[in-house]
Design a protein around this motif. Sequence first.
Motif, PDB file in Angstrom:
ATOM      1  N   LYS A   1      -1.126  14.449   7.448  1.00 23.12           N
ATOM      2  CA  LYS A   1       0.692  14.375   7.932  1.00 23.12           C
ATOM      3  C   LYS A   1       0.835  15.302   9.341  1.00 23.12           C
ATOM      4  CE  LYS A   1       0.027  14.837   2.417  1.00 23.12           C
ATOM      5  NZ  LYS A   1      -0.365  15.957   1.321  1.00 23.12           N
TER       6      LYS A   1
ATOM      7  N   ASP B   1      10.477  21.730   8.156  1.00 20.61           N
ATOM      8  CA  ASP B   1      10.754  20.583   7.275  1.00 20.61           C
ATOM      9  C   ASP B   1      10.732  21.578   5.910  1.00 20.61           C
ATOM     10  OD1 ASP B   1      11.056  18.445   8.555  1.00 20.61           O
ATOM     11  OD2 ASP B   1       9.191  18.034   8.385  1.00 20.61           O
ATOM     12  N   TYR B   2      10.595  23.283   6.127  1.00 22.20           N
ATOM     13  CA  TYR B   2      10.141  24.345   5.272  1.00 22.20           C
ATOM     14  C   TYR B   2      10.951  24.991   5.067  1.00 22.20           C
ATOM     15  CZ  TYR B   2       5.507  21.217   5.338  1.00 22.20           C
ATOM     16  OH  TYR B   2       4.515  20.398   5.473  1.00 22.20           O
TER      17      TYR B   2
ATOM     18  N   LYS C   1       9.349  23.636  -1.116  1.00 24.75           N
ATOM     19  CA  LYS C   1       9.382  22.776   0.060  1.00 24.75           C
ATOM     20  C   LYS C   1       7.854  22.208   0.915  1.00 24.75           C
ATOM     21  CE  LYS C   1      13.997  22.076   1.417  1.00 24.75           C
ATOM     22  NZ  LYS C   1      14.974  22.072   2.446  1.00 24.75           N
TER      23      LYS C   1
ATOM     24  N   GLU D   1       5.741  20.658  -2.518  1.00 23.02           N
ATOM     25  CA  GLU D   1       6.085  19.412  -2.351  1.00 23.02           C
ATOM     26  C   GLU D   1       5.028  18.371  -0.998  1.00 23.02           C
ATOM     27  OE1 GLU D   1      10.047  16.380  -1.861  1.00 23.02           O
ATOM     28  OE2 GLU D   1      10.007  18.754  -2.528  1.00 23.02           O
ATOM     29  N   ASN D   2       5.496  18.908  -0.303  1.00 19.31           N
ATOM     30  CA  ASN D   2       4.941  18.597   1.097  1.00 19.31           C
ATOM     31  C   ASN D   2       3.158  18.673   1.199  1.00 19.31           C
ATOM     32  OD1 ASN D   2       7.187  17.240   3.433  1.00 19.31           O
ATOM     33  ND2 ASN D   2       7.700  18.918   2.323  1.00 19.31           N
ATOM     34  N   LEU D   3       2.535  19.330   1.026  1.00 18.55           N
ATOM     35  CA  LEU D   3       0.996  19.678   1.079  1.00 18.55           C
ATOM     36  C   LEU D   3       0.106  19.501   0.331  1.00 18.55           C
ATOM     37  CD1 LEU D   3       0.411  22.986   3.196  1.00 18.55           C
ATOM     38  CD2 LEU D   3       1.080  20.745   3.788  1.00 18.55           C
TER      39      LEU D   3
ATOM     40  N   ASP E   1      -4.624  20.393   5.880  1.00 18.28           N
ATOM     41  CA  ASP E   1      -2.775  20.632   5.779  1.00 18.28           C
ATOM     42  C   ASP E   1      -2.439  22.602   5.854  1.00 18.28           C
ATOM     43  OD1 ASP E   1      -3.008  17.748   6.091  1.00 18.28           O
ATOM     44  OD2 ASP E   1      -2.680  17.771   3.463  1.00 18.28           O
TER      45      ASP E   1
END
Length: 260
Positions: free
Chosen positions: A33, A39-40, A52, A55-57, A101
């Motif tokens: 990733k 993005d956050y 966020k 959701e992403n990690l 991540d």
Amino acid sequence: MYKSIQVEDFDFSVFPEISSQKVREYKERNGNKLIKIQDYLLDRKNTLSVDKITENLFLDIKPDIFLSHSHADEDDVIRLAVLIEKELNLSVFIDSCVWGDAFKLLRKIDNKYCLKGDTFNYHIRNHTTSNVFMILNSALHRIIDNCEAFVFLGTDKSIPITDTFEDEKYLSSPWIYSELQFAKLVRRTKPRQISLESTDINLRESAAFDSAVDFAYSIPTTDAILSNHKLKRWIECSQNDYINRSLHPLDVLYKTISHR
């Protein structure tokens, strides 16, 4: 979660060989990733969205098995996961797979917000680190709640503090302690898949850095224990049963474990 289990003497050397290439491929599948701070951001400046990040990690997954372990045992734990997924077609979650991540995100945050000249601001970095670790801990707890079987793989690396306090064994990792303690307290659910033949079942670091100081955590108890030998036998027997469709692999596991 339906059941928590501790393997007291995990040792992958007795299992069928899984190549280093398979381990590398597993890590690559779970660690590619690209972390982008923007993005956050909520305000385009310095307010990071916890939703966020989560959701992403940390995807909201529901694995069959959650493997808790010492970071030092990661490669052998991945080999075990590859074997279980290949032979039994069960989904396995390895807690250390999200660490990479989380640390990538933490480094990005530190470089952007904590670096002052050539040094990091101690107080700001404490703030960012504690928040990211809290997010990680909450996400791992959610996945434990979502899994069916929580399995802690005990080794000399995951339970290194012994013969120090009246021959009692202790954990040194706050992350393993947190996972075990949560697995002890989390709600119990019915197993998702029970074969008709098994309806008599009784329903009842891992931080990746060195530290100058250790803390001793008492080991929270699990519902059941399993020897390394029986773990190996479970995979072998379940493979045959799964091929013959006579029993689901997790049903075989629940019949194999010894309740405390």
